[in-house]
Design a protein around this motif. Sequence first.
Motif, PDB file in Angstrom:
ATOM      1  N   ARG A 172      53.663   8.119  15.532  1.00  0.00           N
ATOM      2  CA  ARG A 172      52.610   8.747  16.320  1.00  0.00           C
ATOM      3  C   ARG A 172      52.068   7.707  17.297  1.00  0.00           C
ATOM      4  NH1 ARG A 172      48.961   9.912  12.108  1.00  0.00           N
ATOM      5  NH2 ARG A 172      48.242   7.874  12.735  1.00  0.00           N
TER       6      ARG A 172
ATOM      7  N   GLN B 155      53.027  16.575  18.330  1.00  0.00           N
ATOM      8  CA  GLN B 155      52.541  15.991  17.075  1.00  0.00           C
ATOM      9  C   GLN B 155      52.711  14.476  17.031  1.00  0.00           C
ATOM     10  OE1 GLN B 155      55.227  18.048  17.217  1.00  0.00           O
ATOM     11  NE2 GLN B 155      56.666  17.648  15.569  1.00  0.00           N
TER      12      GLN B 155
ATOM     13  N   GLU C 120      48.459  11.092  19.696  1.00  0.00           N
ATOM     14  CA  GLU C 120      47.083  11.132  19.204  1.00  0.00           C
ATOM     15  C   GLU C 120      46.176  10.616  20.310  1.00  0.00           C
ATOM     16  OE1 GLU C 120      45.953  10.122  15.083  1.00  0.00           O
ATOM     17  OE2 GLU C 120      44.966   8.398  15.961  1.00  0.00           O
TER      18      GLU C 120
ATOM     19  N   LYS D 198      44.046  20.489  20.107  1.00  0.00           N
ATOM     20  CA  LYS D 198      44.472  20.629  18.718  1.00  0.00           C
ATOM     21  C   LYS D 198      45.488  21.763  18.567  1.00  0.00           C
ATOM     22  CE  LYS D 198      42.900  21.223  14.010  1.00  0.00           C
ATOM     23  NZ  LYS D 198      41.752  21.430  13.106  1.00  0.00           N
TER      24      LYS D 198
ATOM     25  N   HIS E 214      47.038  15.255  17.888  1.00  0.00           N
ATOM     26  CA  HIS E 214      46.041  14.731  16.954  1.00  0.00           C
ATOM     27  C   HIS E 214      44.860  14.141  17.712  1.00  0.00           C
ATOM     28  CE1 HIS E 214      47.804  14.473  12.767  1.00  0.00           C
ATOM     29  NE2 HIS E 214      48.645  15.235  13.457  1.00  0.00           N
TER      30      HIS E 214
ATOM     31  N   SER F 227      41.368  11.594  17.215  1.00  0.00           N
ATOM     32  CA  SER F 227      40.603  10.726  16.328  1.00  0.00           C
ATOM     33  C   SER F 227      39.337  10.240  17.023  1.00  0.00           C
ATOM     34  CB  SER F 227      41.462   9.537  15.873  1.00  0.00           C
ATOM     35  OG  SER F 227      41.829   8.753  16.980  1.00  0.00           O
TER      36      SER F 227
ATOM     37  N   HIS G 225      41.094  15.008  13.476  1.00  0.00           N
ATOM     38  CA  HIS G 225      41.920  14.731  12.302  1.00  0.00           C
ATOM     39  C   HIS G 225      41.498  13.457  11.595  1.00  0.00           C
ATOM     40  CE1 HIS G 225      44.410  17.232  14.956  1.00  0.00           C
ATOM     41  NE2 HIS G 225      44.935  17.708  13.849  1.00  0.00           N
ATOM     42  N   THR G 226      41.055  12.466  12.384  1.00  0.00           N
ATOM     43  CA  THR G 226      40.911  11.114  11.833  1.00  0.00           C
ATOM     44  C   THR G 226      39.646  10.418  12.312  1.00  0.00           C
ATOM     45  OG1 THR G 226      43.342  10.934  11.914  1.00  0.00           O
ATOM     46  CG2 THR G 226      42.122   8.899  11.616  1.00  0.00           C
TER      47      THR G 226
END
Length: 278
Positions: free
Chosen positions: A113, A144, A147, A169, A174, A176, A196-197
């Motif tokens: 990623r 995917q 990020e 999304k 992703h 964060s 997500h993070t």
Amino acid sequence: VKEQGKNNFQFYTPEMNEAVTKKMKLEIGLRKALERDEFKIVYQPQIDVETGDIIGVEALLRWHHPEWGTISPAEFIPIAEETGLILQIGEWVLHGACRQNKAWQDAGYTPLRMAVNISSRQFQQSDLVERVSRILNETELAPQYLELELTESIIQDSKYAVAKMQLLKEMGIHLSIDDFGTGYSSLSYLKTFPIHTLKIDQSFTRNIYADSKDASLVETIIAMAHNLDLKVIAEGVETEEQLQFLQQKQCNEAQGYYFSRPISAEELAVILQERSVS
Ligand code: C2E
Ligand code: CA
Ligand code: CA
Ligand code: CA
């Protein structure tokens, strides 16, 4: 009038003049940096704490000026943001990072990623989602494997922030929150933001062993994130002890000099190569 003029002039000290001149020089340099090909992207591995495997990398921008040498992003990113140059520069990074990630996949390495920093100015663009989508199409990178690292300030400044995040999304990208815990914002956004993070800021990671309050904070952030079904990555991990603490507290991922400094695409390819044969 003359007196007053003199007094006014004295308000500007030589140091202030120097700072202003330096900033102007940097700004002029930045305007030419893209066309002169002075930027480079370096990549820092992100490690799965449980398995020790590399699962992602963060793209970090470097500026090598022919006369001034290497200029730190901490120095030039704020100027790029102020002047709006960050829009072009940020797009260049996003494109380059996606293209690189696809090239590694084409070379047969296990897919990673790619995390890319997005500044507030960039996120505020009304056509941000289209821009990201176009770059993914052009580079043929599956969403995917991208990020976007957003900061808490984005959440406060941007109109339609939630709607944009939702669209990203839904595309499969992703999201964060970078520098988590340093933004002085209310935590209530964690309920509504499709992220997500959480990325624990290195100022907390650094003092895990020196300051029991920082240790408690890190532990609490990890527990809270897990209760909210979010993943946690700790940045700025420099020692074995810090890693052990994070392992104990079930932090998902870690990034820092302990594993690797940010390195060139060529250096990273060597690591990916070794990893795929072993
Ligand atoms: P950041 O996003 O919080 O990135 C983490 C910074 O910590 C990076 O500094 C990285 O090199 C450094 N770092 C990583 N591991 C360690 C460690 O173990 N110990 C210590 N002391 N530092 C570590 P860098 O590359 O100088 O970047 C500084 C900041 O500049 C970034 O902070 C980010 O806010 C900004 N930046 C860098 N590249 C970009 C970009 O392409 N776009 C935007 N918008 N901002 C960028
Ligand atoms: Ca970051
Ligand atoms: Ca950070
Ligand atoms: Ca930071």
